[in-house]
Design a protein around this motif. Structure first.
Motif, short mmCIF file in Angstrom:
data_model
loop_
_atom_site.label_atom_id
_atom_site.label_comp_id
_atom_site.label_asym_id
_atom_site.label_seq_id
_atom_site.Cartn_x
_atom_site.Cartn_y
_atom_site.Cartn_z
N TRP A 153 8.44 16.06 12.99
CA TRP A 153 7.22 16.83 12.74
C TRP A 153 6.50 17.18 14.05
O TRP A 153 5.85 18.24 14.14
CB TRP A 153 6.28 16.04 11.84
N ALA A 154 6.64 16.35 15.05
CA ALA A 154 6.07 16.70 16.36
C ALA A 154 6.74 17.95 16.93
O ALA A 154 6.09 18.85 17.48
CB ALA A 154 6.20 15.52 17.32
N VAL A 155 8.07 18.03 16.77
CA VAL A 155 8.78 19.23 17.23
C VAL A 155 8.33 20.45 16.45
O VAL A 155 8.08 21.53 17.02
CB VAL A 155 10.31 19.02 17.10
N VAL A 156 8.20 20.30 15.13
CA VAL A 156 7.75 21.43 14.30
C VAL A 156 6.36 21.90 14.72
O VAL A 156 6.07 23.10 14.81
CB VAL A 156 7.78 21.04 12.81
N ALA A 157 5.47 20.95 15.00
CA ALA A 157 4.10 21.29 15.40
C ALA A 157 4.10 22.08 16.71
O ALA A 157 3.37 23.08 16.87
CB ALA A 157 3.26 20.02 15.54
N VAL A 158 4.93 21.65 17.67
CA VAL A 158 4.99 22.38 18.94
C VAL A 158 5.55 23.78 18.75
O VAL A 158 5.05 24.76 19.31
CB VAL A 158 5.83 21.58 19.96
N LEU A 159 6.61 23.90 17.94
CA LEU A 159 7.20 25.22 17.70
C LEU A 159 6.22 26.17 17.01
O LEU A 159 6.13 27.36 17.35
CB LEU A 159 8.48 25.07 16.86
N VAL A 160 5.48 25.65 16.04
CA VAL A 160 4.49 26.48 15.35
C VAL A 160 3.35 26.87 16.30
O VAL A 160 2.87 28.01 16.31
CB VAL A 160 3.95 25.75 14.10
N ALA A 161 2.90 25.93 17.13
CA ALA A 161 1.84 26.24 18.09
C ALA A 161 2.30 27.31 19.09
O ALA A 161 1.52 28.20 19.47
CB ALA A 161 1.44 24.96 18.83
N GLN A 162 3.55 27.23 19.50
CA GLN A 162 4.08 28.28 20.38
C GLN A 162 4.08 29.63 19.68
O GLN A 162 3.72 30.66 20.28
CB GLN A 162 5.50 27.91 20.82
N THR A 165 4.36 27.92 27.59
CA THR A 165 5.26 27.09 28.40
C THR A 165 4.68 25.71 28.67
O THR A 165 5.43 24.80 29.08
CB THR A 165 5.57 27.79 29.74
N ALA A 166 3.37 25.56 28.47
CA ALA A 166 2.76 24.23 28.69
C ALA A 166 2.92 23.33 27.46
O ALA A 166 3.01 22.10 27.60
CB ALA A 166 1.28 24.39 29.04
N LEU A 167 2.93 23.91 26.26
CA LEU A 167 3.04 23.10 25.04
C LEU A 167 4.31 22.23 25.01
O LEU A 167 4.25 21.05 24.59
CB LEU A 167 3.00 24.01 23.81
#
Length: 418
Positions: free
Chosen positions: A54-63, A82-84
């Motif tokens: 879920w952490a990976v999903v959150a970063v991908l959605v934020a990007q 690129t910072a996320l």
């Protein structure tokens, strides 16, 4: 075209791009465990549904959400997208980190298309540094050595930033070329509109001169004969009847000239229209004599080598000058002189004596302006002014031969007599 004008065309592209990045990265994340089963070097990967996943999903959605703002704020969006992944590289390093490149590729491409490259160098350099840093931290976290991790980080940054940069530059160049072609077409249209407007203005000026000549020549004669007829009705009925016939003839001539002018507007030829030449000056003099004016015609040479346009200019000058004399010098004797050619020039002069009645005052001034414009068209000289005996003279000096605006300005002109 301004940047603000471009925004409505780019705005629909941002949202689909962001949605596409989120969908594609999530789909790859779901397929990643199967890929790791075939190639263990891609691991480790977070367990589906776990905290790391879920952490990976959150970063991908934020990007993906950050990609939406690339066109409006490319510098902030590039650095943000690129910072996320740095959070992901620090919290859960592994093969899932490579999926963050999907949004980074899209962000760089959209930024290069949206803004000139000279305004993005700093943001691109910062994005490349952040991307390389995140890749290095992720590789070290997976257990790679510092050397291989640094080399992989530099290569990853070069590919993720350089590839969309080149593609975006090609797209932007094609877009700018298309915009330049459209601007060129618009410029050509504006130039054509300006040329058309200038041509229409010249035509309006020419038509106004023709209308002025028609009205000044014939209507002034009608006014003079009507004034005379009013005094002759009781004292000399026979002369009054002749004046009435003259008014009728002038009225018919006005209608004929107006009909011919309308025919020109309709682009119809008028084969019966008499040519306005020096030979037709005699008819102008006869028409003035018929209206009761005293006009003498003096022709020094039976033939004069003038082009048709120059003859039209001379004819109109005589017509206008006689009309002016009838209005501003009532009762004055007029003389029309067509001089002998001398040194390549010929002079046409209209002179009136002292008026027998009062001058009604200055007119609109368009007659002299029209004469001067016509004279300039054929390279002639026009002078006018009072004479020593209290009269008025208009002198037109014309170049011989066919000349339409091609007269040598340095050629000597004959001097007017004192």
């Amino acid at each position: 075209m301004s940047t603000a004008a471009q925004q409505p065309r780019r705005a629909p592209l941002r949202v689909p791009a962001a949605v596409g990045c989120a969908v594609l990265a999530t789909a790859l994340l779901l397929a990643l465990p199967s890929a790791v089963g075939g190639d263990p070097d891609l691991g480790p990967v977070p367990r589906t549904g776990g905290a790391g996943w879920w952490a990976v999903v959150a970063v991908l959605v934020a990007q993906a959400v950050t990609v939406v703002w690339v066109s409006r704020s490319p510098v902030v969006a590039l650095l943000g997208v690129t910072a996320l992944p740095l959070l992901l590289a620090w919290a859960a390093p592994g093969g899932a980190y490579s999926l963050t490149a999907v949004a980074e590729l899209a962000a760089v491409f959209l930024a290069v298309v949206a803004r000139p490259l000279r305004r993005l160098w700093g943001a691109l350099a910062g994005a490349g540094l952040l991307l390389a840093t995140g890749q290095f931290v992720n590789e070290v976290g997976r257990g790679a050595g510092a050397g291989p991790a640094a080399a992989g980080a530099v290569a990853q940054a070069a590919v993720v930033v350089g590839l969309p940069l080149l593609v975006g530059l090609v797209v932007a160049a094609r877009r700018d070329a298309e915009r330049a072609r459209r601007n060129e077409v618009l410029a050509l249209r504006r130039e054509q509109d300006a040329v058309l407007a200038a041509a229409m203005s010249r035509q309006r000026t020419a038509l106004s001169r023709e209308l002025h000549d028609i009205a000044a020549h014939h209507l002034s004669g009608i006014a003079v004969m009507a004034a005379a007829m009013d005094r002759q009705i009781e004292s000399d009925p026979a002369t009054a009847r002749r004046s009435a016939r003259g008014i009728r003839e002038h009225s018919r001539a006005v209608l004929d000239d107006l009909r011919r002018l309308v025919g020109l507007l309709r682009e119809e030829t008028d084969a019966d229209r008499p040519p306005a030449t020096l030979d037709a000056v005699a008819a102008l003099v006869r028409a003035r004599r018929a209206s009761g004016a005293e006009v003498d015609l003096v022709v020094a040479a039976p033939e004069v080598d003038l082009g048709p346009l120059a003859q039209l200019v001379a004819h109109r000058m005589v017509q206008e000058s006689l009309a002016n004399a009838a209005v501003h010098a009532p009762g004055a004797r007029c003389v029309v002189e067509i001089g002998a050619p001398r040194d390549g020039w010929v002079a046409v002069v209209v002179r009136n004596g002292v008026p027998a009645g009062p001058d009604p005052g200055p007119g609109g001034g368009f007659g002299l302006v029209g004469m001067a414009e016509r004279a300039q068209l054929v390279g002639a000289d026009l002078t006018h002014g009072p004479t020593a005996d209290g009269g008025w003279e208009v002198r037109l000096t014309l170049p011989l031969g066919e000349t339409v605006g091609t007269v040598d300005a340095t050629a000597p002109r004959p001097e007017a007599p004192a």
